[in-house]
Design an enzyme around this catalytic site. Sequence first.
Site, PDB file in Angstrom:
ATOM      1  N   ASP A 129       0.839  -1.195   0.000  1.00  0.00           N
ATOM      2  CA  ASP A 129       0.000   0.000   0.000  1.00  0.00           C
ATOM      3  C   ASP A 129       0.884   1.259   0.000  1.00  0.00           C
ATOM      4  OD1 ASP A 129      -2.123   1.875   0.677  1.00  0.00           O
ATOM      5  OD2 ASP A 129      -3.248   0.149   1.417  1.00  0.00           O
TER       6      ASP A 129
ATOM      7  N   THR B 178      -6.987   3.703  -2.037  1.00  0.00           N
ATOM      8  CA  THR B 178      -6.730   2.288  -1.749  1.00  0.00           C
ATOM      9  C   THR B 178      -7.686   1.313  -2.447  1.00  0.00           C
ATOM     10  OG1 THR B 178      -5.831   2.910   0.366  1.00  0.00           O
ATOM     11  CG2 THR B 178      -6.453   0.614   0.126  1.00  0.00           C
TER      12      THR B 178
ATOM     13  N   LYS C 174      -5.957  -4.034   6.117  1.00  0.00           N
ATOM     14  CA  LYS C 174      -7.165  -3.295   5.730  1.00  0.00           C
ATOM     15  C   LYS C 174      -8.217  -4.245   5.153  1.00  0.00           C
ATOM     16  CE  LYS C 174      -4.793   1.008   4.494  1.00  0.00           C
ATOM     17  NZ  LYS C 174      -4.563   2.015   3.444  1.00  0.00           N
ATOM     18  N   ASP C 175      -9.447  -4.086   5.578  1.00  0.00           N
ATOM     19  CA  ASP C 175     -10.533  -4.903   5.020  1.00  0.00           C
ATOM     20  C   ASP C 175     -10.590  -4.759   3.495  1.00  0.00           C
ATOM     21  OD1 ASP C 175     -11.499  -2.266   5.042  1.00  0.00           O
ATOM     22  OD2 ASP C 175     -13.212  -2.689   6.361  1.00  0.00           O
ATOM     23  N   ARG C 176     -10.495  -3.514   3.011  1.00  0.00           N
ATOM     24  CA  ARG C 176     -10.609  -3.307   1.567  1.00  0.00           C
ATOM     25  C   ARG C 176      -9.416  -3.868   0.800  1.00  0.00           C
ATOM     26  NH1 ARG C 176      -9.910   1.585   4.281  1.00  0.00           N
ATOM     27  NH2 ARG C 176      -8.267   3.013   3.582  1.00  0.00           N
TER      28      ARG C 176
ATOM     29  N   HIS D 264       1.518   8.368   5.261  1.00  0.00           N
ATOM     30  CA  HIS D 264       0.591   9.445   5.621  1.00  0.00           C
ATOM     31  C   HIS D 264       1.115  10.261   6.795  1.00  0.00           C
ATOM     32  CE1 HIS D 264      -2.877   8.884   3.066  1.00  0.00           C
ATOM     33  NE2 HIS D 264      -2.860   7.579   3.275  1.00  0.00           N
TER      34      HIS D 264
ATOM     35  N   ASP E  37      -1.214  -0.156  -4.769  1.00  0.00           N
ATOM     36  CA  ASP E  37      -2.529   0.422  -5.077  1.00  0.00           C
ATOM     37  C   ASP E  37      -2.433   1.902  -5.474  1.00  0.00           C
ATOM     38  OD1 ASP E  37      -1.688   1.033  -2.520  1.00  0.00           O
ATOM     39  OD2 ASP E  37      -3.701   0.970  -1.655  1.00  0.00           O
TER      40      ASP E  37
ATOM     41  N   HIS F 149      -2.333  10.978  -0.555  1.00  0.00           N
ATOM     42  CA  HIS F 149      -2.370  10.650  -1.983  1.00  0.00           C
ATOM     43  C   HIS F 149      -3.810  10.778  -2.483  1.00  0.00           C
ATOM     44  CE1 HIS F 149      -4.199   6.874  -0.707  1.00  0.00           C
ATOM     45  NE2 HIS F 149      -3.336   6.923   0.287  1.00  0.00           N
TER      46      HIS F 149
HETATM   47 ZN   LIG Z   1      -3.534   5.837   2.026  1.00  0.00          ZN
END
Ligand SMILES: [Zn+2]
Length: 569
Positions: A43, A84, A181-183, A326, A369, A510
């Site tokens: 990520d 993401t 992350k779930d996604r 981040h 991603d 981002h």
């Molecule tokens: Zn991010």
Amino acid sequence: MRQDRRQVLTILAFGLALIAMPIASSPAAEPKLPQLILQITVDQLRGDLLARYYDRLGDGGFRYLLDAGTVYSNAHHRHANTETIVGHTTLATGADPSIHGMVGNVWLDRVSGELTYNVEDARYPVLGEGAGVDKKTEIDPTQKTARSDGRSPSRILVSTFSDELTLAQGGKSKVFGVSVKDRGAISMAGHTGKAFWFSKKSGEFITSSFYYDQYPEWVADWNAGKPADNYAGTSWNLLHDQSTYLFGKADDRPYETALPGYGRTFPHPFGSREGKYFTTLLTISPAGDELTLDFAKALIQNESLGRDDKPDYLSVSFSSTDYVGHLFGPSSLESEDNILHLDRTLAELLSFVDAQVGLDKTLIVLSSDHGGPEAPGYLRELGFEADYIDPKTWDKAGAIEKLKKRFGIGEELIATYFHPYVYLNRQVIAEKGLDQAEVEDAVVDELNRFDGVALAVSSSALNSGKVPDTPLVQSILRNYNRNRSGDIYVVFQPNRFINDFGGITVAATHGSPWRYDTYVPIIFAGIGIPAQRINRMVHTVDIAPTLSLIIGAKPPTGSFGAPLNEVIR
Ligand SMILES: [Zn+2]
């Protein structure tokens, strides 16, 4: 003369014999299928970062992929909203967001009038008590918009590569997705696979009733061991001597985020298990990826992945690089050390797969991603002009006054603004008998005047094709889904973005169509993949149809990318 004729006859006879000889080759042998397809997503791994740290990488991790694999050094996402779920689903499906439907981490559902979180699905609650999202401590602003603890891939409108593998093998392939992350897990597992992700609320890897009625025994056992608790009272420490780092002298920077107790400098203490943000801090450190690795290893072993000639699929999405990026920016001591830690985590994953399956029987593909911007404060240190944007400070009074004069209503025209989309109040516009396209154009004109806005484009202009054919507009068009996109897409100037992360001021965000956010690595390695570097421009939509071609499956439903010939035998 006679002799000449004889010679000619001999030559002719020899020639005929040659023609009559069977051709000494058999039909091209079908290449052996990989027993495991391992799709790794990091990520927010911008395309330049691995090269920047190449000299510092150890054996068996990124360096193995870079040295032994096919490295696409000029790969980009080609959609505008580099977030993401958008990027993951593009990697999974080979489709643009206009087609796969995940146009943002969050969008406004026009039926309910509520903001919707991409993988939420109230029909399928997460399994287990206290395993969902804790809104009091959740710092991910998109997660907070979810109104239920249910999760499923139902909003992904097309098939993923993993789905096509399932279909090609008549359901005999095992398909899994894992991420903090779930996604990051749900998108890659597709509609037919199974997904597990990390609950910051419980500190466990969880799933939803979409996938299981109850936890497989090995998952319950893994969670019962409470691996996250082992980090209690410890800190994120540098892997090497601080003086050896590119950013060794830049640990303390005013633009970095100083979470209470965690701070801006090493070591970053996780605090006690009871700490409100204990599990959150783990995800903003290499620990999040280490836990993901540990769970992935348990999965490979207990589900016997890659043990027979039916190819299995495992997606592992590492999330820490994003959270660290981040909070501290990609050019920080924290990001540098995180990548070196991740390199060790990756090496352990690959060596485990080698022992269990064999890397020569595994097809590996790594990408990201999205990329990420530099922190404006860091850019300013180097002489760039860069700054954050706070739409709350925009002086909207003049714009609203103008709209009011023209349409009879002002502020009520805007339903909500969740970047990058502005959603107009279609009901009010219809009730007033106004023309939707005309209102959109007028709001676009006003938005284009605001500080930091590079470009605002209306959906009706995209719909009618009344837009210039520029790379920027093309990327917005690829993000445009009629049912989900907002009415106006807003692009900020380069190096400018919102840094309010649900109340926390972060260093970098981002999400833009600018190259620093679209630029990602694509690396193939393992079975049949040659070591080579490819510099032509390729896109993330190319990955899924490439995987399909390699295993002889049909391409995913919406995958209009071009298969990458350099890795297809
Ligand atoms: Zn991010």
